[in-house]
Design an enzyme around this catalytic site. Structure first.
Site, short mmCIF file in Angstrom:
data_model
loop_
_atom_site.label_atom_id
_atom_site.label_comp_id
_atom_site.label_asym_id
_atom_site.label_seq_id
_atom_site.Cartn_x
_atom_site.Cartn_y
_atom_site.Cartn_z
N ASP A 24 -10.06 0.44 -2.35
CA ASP A 24 -11.44 -0.03 -2.51
C ASP A 24 -11.78 -0.10 -3.98
O ASP A 24 -11.57 0.88 -4.72
CB ASP A 24 -12.41 0.98 -1.87
CG ASP A 24 -12.55 0.78 -0.37
OD1 ASP A 24 -11.85 -0.08 0.19
OD2 ASP A 24 -13.37 1.51 0.24
N LYS A 81 -15.36 -7.01 2.88
CA LYS A 81 -15.90 -6.54 4.16
C LYS A 81 -17.09 -7.39 4.59
O LYS A 81 -17.94 -7.75 3.79
CB LYS A 81 -16.38 -5.09 4.02
CG LYS A 81 -15.28 -4.07 3.84
CD LYS A 81 -15.90 -2.67 3.77
CE LYS A 81 -14.89 -1.62 3.34
NZ LYS A 81 -13.87 -1.33 4.35
N GLY A 153 -15.55 7.68 3.50
CA GLY A 153 -16.41 8.34 2.52
C GLY A 153 -16.50 9.84 2.69
O GLY A 153 -17.28 10.50 2.00
N ARG A 165 -3.41 9.63 16.07
CA ARG A 165 -2.74 10.27 17.22
C ARG A 165 -3.19 9.64 18.54
O ARG A 165 -2.39 9.48 19.45
CB ARG A 165 -3.03 11.78 17.23
CG ARG A 165 -2.19 12.56 16.23
CD ARG A 165 -2.35 14.05 16.44
NE ARG A 165 -1.72 14.81 15.40
CZ ARG A 165 -0.42 15.15 15.38
NH1 ARG A 165 0.37 14.77 16.36
NH2 ARG A 165 0.07 15.86 14.39
N GLY A 214 -10.82 8.72 4.86
CA GLY A 214 -10.70 10.15 4.56
C GLY A 214 -9.50 10.53 3.73
O GLY A 214 -9.31 11.70 3.42
N GLY A 235 -10.38 4.47 0.28
CA GLY A 235 -11.71 4.02 -0.11
C GLY A 235 -12.22 4.81 -1.28
O GLY A 235 -11.89 4.54 -2.44
N SER A 236 -12.97 5.86 -0.99
CA SER A 236 -13.59 6.65 -2.04
C SER A 236 -12.59 7.57 -2.72
O SER A 236 -12.84 8.05 -3.82
CB SER A 236 -14.71 7.50 -1.43
OG SER A 236 -15.46 6.72 -0.52
#
Lengths: 295, 193
Positions: A24, A81, A153, A165, A214, A235-236
């Protein structure tokens, strides 16, 4: 005969992105850092998920000028996005020539009932999922790439592992079923029968499956790859860390050699700056969880 | 002896290449480390992102292993990103490359992803009719010189080149069920072992 933008060329790009990290980015400088670190693609957006979460408000498709600047700067594919169900945003992103559209739960949903009918587009789409049935619904609508949602995030890997999973267990379960059991299974799953049947016979999804939501450390990347992810979205995790450039390099390193703990250890040891702080997902109320968006 | 065909697995569609070669009389293996590269009689550099694969090659010493393999006379085939990495010249770009073939390439030469396409190609040296060729954000060759020989063109653009033991395709034979180009490369490998 020459055919443009077929299902094969859409899924083909997803296949080319395997074994890589998609980062990102919110501006040209970050896109450059990503490309220099070896990202296979960048996701252009206005705010990374951690900031969307912190600042609140309606999260929409990014400013087109930012996306175009990033497209002009890097040679790797540029993704962007759109909101769930917002096919007009998707049309606009296709019109300016982005390489992949993420119909994403990270943005505020535009439609509570319907996702975009993605077969109508020439540009390929990636969509999030929390289990196999959701993945097959999105593929049925035309997604050429699936990513498990995780919790964007958060910097907490627990939802990413739960969703990966769930998909993998779902595949194993389907593989074990007899033909006469598949119609009932499709009904119970709420997934398209033909895709359920195809997956049961082939034992794998018809499109690649990446992991998102995550991932903050090289170890997180290695974990998700070993659980079955074919690439990693961060992402973050990179640009909310103390030193994005070194972290981007380390996560690429760990993703490449994910099966070798000595290599992943090397990647970890190269890090001097701290990871993003993150939020324990267990402390997040249900209504604040992005993974619950979409169906 | 059954030749070992290394599929460079640092990044890209290496799984499709492994699958494609598994139907032929050879032993395809994914390779990521210098010593793995050197254990092969032929090497395929897959489709993917050429900047990413190039950077990983340099960071982890795979570049030198590939050069050594080449000096040993082992054939190397590059598809799409692999073609870019084999080229001596990349238009307007100073990204790292192996630089083994006398060709100049233009990246994303047909446009962005929405311009990706599939078509039928007649290829010199491949019998039994045209090959279905899938082009994804594909490069093409703008110039060949020296020993490089054009094997196929699409709308006057060069999309397949051979130079002695080196082969380059702008498209992705690994994405279709036709195995004639894999067999062509395997014949190159078998002719030297």
């Amino acid at each position: 005969m020459t055919e443009k933008s077929t299902w094969q060329t859409k899924v083909g790009l997803a296949q080319m992105l395997r074994g890589g990290v998609i980062m990102d980015v919110t501006n040209v400088e970050q896109a450059k850092i990503g490309e220099d670190a070896g990202a296979v693609a960048v996701m252009a957006l206005e705010r990374v998920p951690a900031d969307i979460r912190a600042e609140g408000g309606v999260a929409r498709m990014a400013d087109l000028r930012i996306i175009e600047q990033i497209m002009d700067t890097v040679t790797i594919p540029v993704m962007a996005k759109c909101r769930i169900g917002h096919f007009a945003e998707a049309q606009i992103l296709e019109a300016i020539g982005v390489d992949f559209i993420d119909e994403s739960e990270v943005l505020t949903p535009a439609d509570e009932k319907f996702h975009v009918w993605k077969h109508d587009f020439d540009v390929p789409f990636v969509c999030g999922c929390t289990n196999l049935a959701e993945a097959l619904r999105r593929i049925g609508e035309g997604a050429a790439l699936i990513r498990t949602k995780g919790e964007a995030g958060s910097g907490d890997i627990v939802e990413a592992t739960r969703h990966m999973r769930a998909v993998m267990t779902g595949l194993e379960h389907l593989k074990g079923l007899r033909d006469d059991e598949l119609m009932t299974e499709a009904k119970n799953m709420g997934a398209p029968f033909e895709l359920v049947r195809q997956v049961a016979h082939e034992g794998k999804l018809p499109v690649p499956n990446f992991s998102a939501g995550g991932i903050a450390t090289p170890a997180d990347a290695a974990l998700m790859m070993q659980l079955g992810a074919e690439s990693i979205f961060v992402g973050s995790g990179i640009f909310k860390s103390e030193d994005p450039a070194e972290r981007a390099l380390a996560i690429v390193h760990a993703t490449t050699y994910y099966e070798d703990p000595h290599e992943v250890a090397q990647a970890c040891k190269g890090l001097k700056g701290a990871a993003m702080v993150g939020i324990d997902v267990a402390s997040l109320p249900e209504e604040e969880r992005m993974a619950n968006r979409g169906w | 002896m059954t030749p070992r065909i290394g599929i460079l697995a640092l990044q890209g569609d290496f799984a499709e290449h492994l699958q494609a070669f598994s139907a032929l009389d050879c032993q395809p293996v994914p390779v990521k480390r210098p010593e793995e590269v050197l254990s092969c009689q032929g090497l395929v550099i897959p489709g993917g992102e050429s900047t990413t694969i190039g950077k990983l090659c340099q960071r982890f010493g795979v570049d030198e292993a590939i050069m050594q393999l080449h000096q040993r006379g082992a054939p190397i085939w590059g598809t799409c990103a692999g073609m870019i990495l084999l080229a001596k010249e990349i238009e307007g770009n100073d990204q790292w490359r192996l630089g083994l073939m006398d060709i100049a390439v233009r990246r994303n030469a047909f446009g962005r992803q929405v311009d990706s396409f599939a078509t039928d190609l007649a290829i010199a040296g491949i019998a039994d009719g045209p090959v279905r060729a899938v082009f994804i954000r594909a490069p093409y060759v703008t110039r060949v010189w020296g020993e490089a020989e054009t094997l196929a063109t699409f709308e006057d653009n060069i999309v397949m080149v051979r130079q002695d033991k080196l082969l380059a395709t702008a498209f992705h034979p690994e994405l279709t069920d036709d195995r004639r180009i894999q067999q062509y490369f395997l014949n190159m490998v078998c002719s030297i072992i």
